[in-house]
Design an enzyme around this catalytic site. Structure first.
Site, PDB file in Angstrom:
ATOM      1  N   SER A   1       4.460  -1.898   4.066  1.00 22.71           N
ATOM      2  CA  SER A   1       4.482  -3.006   4.629  1.00 22.71           C
ATOM      3  C   SER A   1       4.932  -3.922   3.151  1.00 22.71           C
ATOM      4  O   SER A   1       4.059  -3.917   2.226  1.00 22.71           O
ATOM      5  CB  SER A   1       3.299  -3.694   5.327  1.00 22.71           C
ATOM      6  OG  SER A   1       3.180  -2.948   6.492  1.00 22.71           O
TER       7      SER A   1
ATOM      8  N   GLU B   1     -11.495  -3.231   5.415  1.00 20.27           N
ATOM      9  CA  GLU B   1     -10.282  -3.707   6.399  1.00 20.27           C
ATOM     10  C   GLU B   1     -11.102  -3.861   7.880  1.00 20.27           C
ATOM     11  O   GLU B   1     -10.746  -4.395   8.699  1.00 20.27           O
ATOM     12  CB  GLU B   1      -9.513  -2.705   6.560  1.00 20.27           C
ATOM     13  CG  GLU B   1      -8.282  -3.165   7.458  1.00 20.27           C
ATOM     14  CD  GLU B   1      -7.336  -2.139   7.537  1.00 20.27           C
ATOM     15  OE1 GLU B   1      -6.310  -2.195   8.383  1.00 20.27           O
ATOM     16  OE2 GLU B   1      -7.263  -1.023   6.575  1.00 20.27           O
TER      17      GLU B   1
ATOM     18  N   SER C   1       0.674   6.261   2.850  1.00 19.79           N
ATOM     19  CA  SER C   1       1.322   7.129   3.848  1.00 19.79           C
ATOM     20  C   SER C   1       2.655   7.842   3.218  1.00 19.79           C
ATOM     21  O   SER C   1       3.376   7.201   2.547  1.00 19.79           O
ATOM     22  CB  SER C   1       1.677   6.194   5.152  1.00 19.79           C
ATOM     23  OG  SER C   1       0.765   6.026   5.977  1.00 19.79           O
TER      24      SER C   1
ATOM     25  N   GLN D   1       0.676  -1.180  -0.082  1.00 26.79           N
ATOM     26  CA  GLN D   1      -0.055  -0.072   0.064  1.00 26.79           C
ATOM     27  C   GLN D   1       0.837   1.337  -0.036  1.00 26.79           C
ATOM     28  O   GLN D   1       1.541   1.450   0.773  1.00 26.79           O
ATOM     29  CB  GLN D   1      -0.890  -0.116   1.266  1.00 26.79           C
ATOM     30  CG  GLN D   1      -1.891   1.083   1.345  1.00 26.79           C
ATOM     31  CD  GLN D   1      -2.622   1.101   2.455  1.00 26.79           C
ATOM     32  OE1 GLN D   1      -2.302   1.639   3.555  1.00 26.79           O
ATOM     33  NE2 GLN D   1      -4.216   0.997   2.430  1.00 26.79           N
ATOM     34  N   GLY D   2       0.656   2.179  -0.946  1.00 20.70           N
ATOM     35  CA  GLY D   2       1.364   3.336  -1.191  1.00 20.70           C
ATOM     36  C   GLY D   2       0.719   4.516  -0.847  1.00 20.70           C
ATOM     37  O   GLY D   2       0.055   5.445  -1.721  1.00 20.70           O
TER      38      GLY D   2
END
Length: 390
Positions: free
Chosen positions: A160, A243, A128, A125-126
């Site tokens: 991550s 989520e 933050s 996941q890009g």
């Protein structure tokens, strides 16, 4: 609130329990690196081949399409069977896949959904950035339209499994004049594209779980934009909603087990006075009782939330209450464990089952999936109706 299983749900539970009993891997899950990726992907493929992949995905997209109550049963039995963590498959199954189902083109769905379910693609996941951690509206990484491509330049952090990933869900600012949540776009990024540099980050627990990702004029096809240019905020928020819900039940059961383990440790560890067992100290016994009660309260909140979703079909902001309560309770359990264990907790080395290591690792829970501060803002604004801070 529905608490008891009917006959069909009981039969389903027995089916799940039997399959997990026969198929859960018995060997230790690797800590990190390519070995971890191979382990997680093999376990995902095994679930897929047996018909247990994507239990909350619609059947039209290859999932199992289970009801909320069946999902709850699956996650409860999954935790009780000590099945492996979803690991490197999490972003694909819980984020990227749902985003493609909701807003992606048919070409992107055909390319990725089946591979995600089979464990053949690892996603990261890009979202933050160094100046935009949980505040996604402050994203500054830019994407400039050049013909039929976006040219992306910027930096992401706390990504991550970026060093293992094949693909990334990437949030970039495609309108340079926009502010906050406007002008963002959600993009499918091939991590092998020229111009991408990944630098793994070691956390204080010793893990190489996170990474920085740098983009130097990375060219991404416009066909990889999901939901249309400038609509990235909506796609991201819809994605994050997937989520929440039943998936956290497994973590809650594991937390309850941790409290039971801590009670047993307190019966055998020497207490602060150096003579009696730790549990014989009134303040420690009281804290253990409080932790047990708080775990049960967390379970009750989750059951109420799931029952509400089942009745209305809509997830609500109360998921932030559950996430906040869980993450801070997780840390409280570890803090008391350090007191019970005393100086022995410091000699944990790289033992991921030790209280000392677990305490150090616990700090990520009040950061990941939105910091405690962000969760409190959501609770204040969307549940309590407090004025929004500007």
């Amino acid at each position: 609130m529905k608490l008891l299983l009917d006959a069909d749900e009981t039969r389903f539970r027995d089916e799940v329990r039997a399959w997990l009993h026969d198929h859960v891997p018995r060997g230790a899950r690797p800590a990190e690196g390519p070995e971890l990726a191979a382990f997680d992907q093999a376990w995902q493929r095994q679930q897929h081949d047996a018909g247990w992949a994507g239990i909350n995905w619609p059947t039209a997209h290859g999932g199992r399409g289970l009801s909320l109550s069946q999902q709850l049963i699956w996650y409860e039995e999954y935790a009780r069977a000590s099945a492996p963590h979803i690991g490197v498959n999490f972003i694909g199954l819980a984020h990227a896949g749902p985003a493609l189902m909701d807003s992606g083109s048919e070409a992107l769905r055909q390319r990725h959904l089946g591979r995600i379910l089979r464990g053949e693609e690892i996603w990261c996941q890009g979202f933050s950035e160094p100046g935009a951690g949980s505040d996604l509206a402050a994203v500054a990484t830019r994407g400039v339209v050049d013909g039929d491509h976006l040219v992306v330049t910027g930096q992401k952090i706390w990504t991550s499994f970026a060093q293992l990933a094949d693909w990334q869900e990437l949030l970039v600012r495609t309108d340079p004049t926009s502010q906050r949540h406007k002008g963002l776009s959600w993009v499918v990024c091939d991590m092998r594209t020229p111009g991408i540099t990944v630098r793994p980050l070691r956390t204080m627990s010793g893990r190489w779980h996170f990474a920085e990702v740098f983009y130097d004029e990375v060219r991404i096809p416009l066909a990889h934009v999901v939901g249309g240019l400038g609509n990235g905020w909506k796609v991201a928020m819809d994605t994050l909603a997937w989520e929440r819900g039943t998936a956290f039940v497994a973590e809650q059961i594991e937390l309850a087990r941790a409290v039971d383990r801590l009670v047993e440790d307190a019966r055998h560890a020497t207490g602060p006075d150096g003579h009696r067992p730790a549990i014989a100290h009134e303040d420690i016994a009281e804290q253990l009782a409080e932790l047990r009660a708080q775990v049960r309260a967390l379970r009750a909140m989750t059951m109420a939330s799931i029952s509400r979703i089942a009745a209305t079909g809509l997830p609500g902001p109360e998921a932030s209450i559950i996430r906040l309560y869980f993450s801070e309770l997780y840390q409280r359990v570890r803090r008391l464990a350090l007191r019970v264990s005393g100086a022995d907790a410091l000699a944990h080395g790289d033992d991921h089952g030790a209280w000392g290591w677990s305490y150090v690792d616990s700090f990520r829970y009040t950061i990941a999936a939105g910091t405690s501060q962000i969760q409190r803002n959501i609770i204040g604004e969307r549940i309590l109706g407090l004025p929004r801070l500007r």
